[in-house]
Design a protein around this motif. Structure first.
Motif, PDB file in Angstrom:
ATOM      1  N   TYR A 170     -14.835  85.706   8.991  1.00  0.00           N
ATOM      2  CA  TYR A 170     -15.827  86.761   8.798  1.00  0.00           C
ATOM      3  C   TYR A 170     -15.565  87.604   7.554  1.00  0.00           C
ATOM      4  O   TYR A 170     -16.481  87.964   6.829  1.00  0.00           O
ATOM      5  N   ALA A 215     -23.566  82.902   6.809  1.00  0.00           N
ATOM      6  CA  ALA A 215     -24.987  83.213   6.690  1.00  0.00           C
ATOM      7  C   ALA A 215     -25.270  84.558   7.363  1.00  0.00           C
ATOM      8  O   ALA A 215     -24.454  85.073   8.137  1.00  0.00           O
ATOM      9  N   GLN A 216     -26.419  85.105   7.088  1.00  0.00           N
ATOM     10  CA  GLN A 216     -26.801  86.396   7.667  1.00  0.00           C
ATOM     11  C   GLN A 216     -26.795  86.333   9.191  1.00  0.00           C
ATOM     12  O   GLN A 216     -26.377  87.286   9.851  1.00  0.00           O
ATOM     13  N   LYS A 217     -27.231  85.221   9.746  1.00  0.00           N
ATOM     14  CA  LYS A 217     -27.248  85.051  11.202  1.00  0.00           C
ATOM     15  C   LYS A 217     -25.824  85.091  11.767  1.00  0.00           C
ATOM     16  O   LYS A 217     -25.577  85.648  12.831  1.00  0.00           O
ATOM     17  N   LYS A 247     -23.223  86.681  10.344  1.00  0.00           N
ATOM     18  CA  LYS A 247     -22.745  88.054  10.225  1.00  0.00           C
ATOM     19  C   LYS A 247     -23.300  88.915  11.357  1.00  0.00           C
ATOM     20  O   LYS A 247     -22.593  89.739  11.937  1.00  0.00           O
ATOM     21  N   PHE A 248     -24.565  88.703  11.682  1.00  0.00           N
ATOM     22  CA  PHE A 248     -25.179  89.454  12.772  1.00  0.00           C
ATOM     23  C   PHE A 248     -24.491  89.144  14.100  1.00  0.00           C
ATOM     24  O   PHE A 248     -24.215  90.059  14.888  1.00  0.00           O
ATOM     25  N   THR A 297     -21.000  90.822  14.183  1.00  0.00           N
ATOM     26  CA  THR A 297     -21.160  92.267  14.322  1.00  0.00           C
ATOM     27  C   THR A 297     -21.548  92.626  15.749  1.00  0.00           C
ATOM     28  O   THR A 297     -21.031  93.581  16.330  1.00  0.00           O
TER      29      THR A 297
END
Length: 96
Positions: A19, A73-75, A77-78, A81
């Protein structure tokens, strides 16, 4: 999300490990000792790519022997988080 894309808990564990890394290659992760064999690591990477949690930042240049570079990817990271918020008690655990 993880169940729909057949992502295993060990794949999520790898995602948590990478991450904070901006860009990485399979060789970088093998040097760190994250996973014991390159075949196992390639399977993890493939499942995470299929689930769109990581993406290829720079494709490999096979003729020159330069490995491909990946990033989260953004997915992905989401998802990480959200996992941290659940573990911190800031968000309720999903009921599914």
């Amino acid at each position: 999300l993880a169940a729909q894309k057949r992502v295993r808990p060990s794949d999520i564990e790898l995602l948590l490990h990478i991450y904070d890394i901006s860009f990485f290659s399979i060789e970088d992760l093998l040097d760190c000792g994250v996973v014991s064999t390159s075949q196992t690591l390639k399977q993890h990477i493939q499942r995470l790519k299929t689930a769109e949690l990581i993406k290829i930042f720079e494709p490999p240049k096979r003729r020159m022997g330069i490995p491909g570079t990946y990033c989260i990817a953004q997915k992905g990271k989401f998802l990480v988080t959200r996992l941290y918020r659940i573990l911190a008690g800031e968000e309720a655990w999903p009921s599914e």
